[in-house]
Design an enzyme around this catalytic site. Structure first.
Site, PDB file in Angstrom:
ATOM      1  N   GLY A 168      -0.663   4.260  -5.251  1.00 49.27           N
ATOM      2  CA  GLY A 168      -0.428   3.004  -5.955  1.00 49.27           C
ATOM      3  C   GLY A 168       0.869   2.984  -6.731  1.00 49.27           C
ATOM      4  N   MET A 178      -4.108   4.631  -0.829  1.00 48.84           N
ATOM      5  CA  MET A 178      -4.967   5.172   0.231  1.00 48.84           C
ATOM      6  C   MET A 178      -5.966   6.193  -0.313  1.00 48.84           C
ATOM      7  SD  MET A 178      -4.408   3.561   3.007  1.00 48.84           S
ATOM      8  CE  MET A 178      -5.226   4.577   4.239  1.00 48.84           C
ATOM      9  N   VAL A 209       0.835  -1.194   0.000  1.00 48.92           N
ATOM     10  CA  VAL A 209       0.000   0.000   0.000  1.00 48.92           C
ATOM     11  C   VAL A 209       0.874   1.250   0.000  1.00 48.92           C
ATOM     12  CG1 VAL A 209      -1.755   1.264   1.330  1.00 48.92           C
ATOM     13  CG2 VAL A 209      -1.712  -1.241   1.391  1.00 48.92           C
ATOM     14  N   CYS A 210       0.409   2.294  -0.696  1.00 50.96           N
ATOM     15  CA  CYS A 210       1.017   3.623  -0.593  1.00 50.96           C
ATOM     16  C   CYS A 210      -0.090   4.653  -0.751  1.00 50.96           C
ATOM     17  CB  CYS A 210       2.139   3.820  -1.620  1.00 50.96           C
ATOM     18  SG  CYS A 210       1.584   3.999  -3.319  1.00 50.96           S
ATOM     19  N   ARG A 211       0.234   5.872  -1.094  1.00 53.67           N
ATOM     20  CA  ARG A 211      -0.782   6.913  -1.224  1.00 53.67           C
ATOM     21  C   ARG A 211      -1.642   6.715  -2.472  1.00 53.67           C
ATOM     22  NH1 ARG A 211      -2.094  11.704  -3.471  1.00 53.67           N
ATOM     23  NH2 ARG A 211      -0.329  11.775  -4.867  1.00 53.67           N
TER      24      ARG A 211
END
Length: 107
Positions: free
Chosen positions: A66, A90, A62-64
């Site tokens: 993708g 996210m 997961v990141c902000r």
């Protein structure tokens, strides 16, 4: 590269499927809101913390948005790990979040 939507990941969690999430954002980004139970390993430290991961386990990255998680997923796959990118990051997450130790229900 394997990918799952944020909605699909949320559904897996709701269905009590064993899901190990790794958030590759920086600690200050994670502090602003994270998926409960996520493990934070910033992208720049991932190669130095591989010893913490098991090749037999499945990881959702997961990141902000993708993008960084896509890089991390490719890196992990190239090292023989079972990793899947959470597309949309996210930004797309509508499930519960934890902010500064406080649980926030799904939107």
């Amino acid at each position: 590269m394997n990918q799952l939507s944020a909605k699909h990941v949320e559904q897996q969690i709701k269905n009590n499927k064993k899901v190990t999430l790794i958030d590759v954002r920086e600690p200050e980004e994670v502090a602003a809101g994270k998926i409960p139970g996520v493990i934070n390993i910033p992208l720049g430290l991932l190669e130095y913390r591989l010893h913490e991961l098991k090749k037999s386990e499945e990881y959702i990255i997961v990141c902000r948005s993708g993008s960084r998680s896509g890089l991390a997923t490719s890196f992990l796959e190239s090292r023989g790990y079972n990793a899947t990118n959470m597309s949309g990051g996210m930004i797309s997450w509508e499930g519960a979040v934890e902010i500064a130790g406080q649980y926030q229900p799904a939107r």
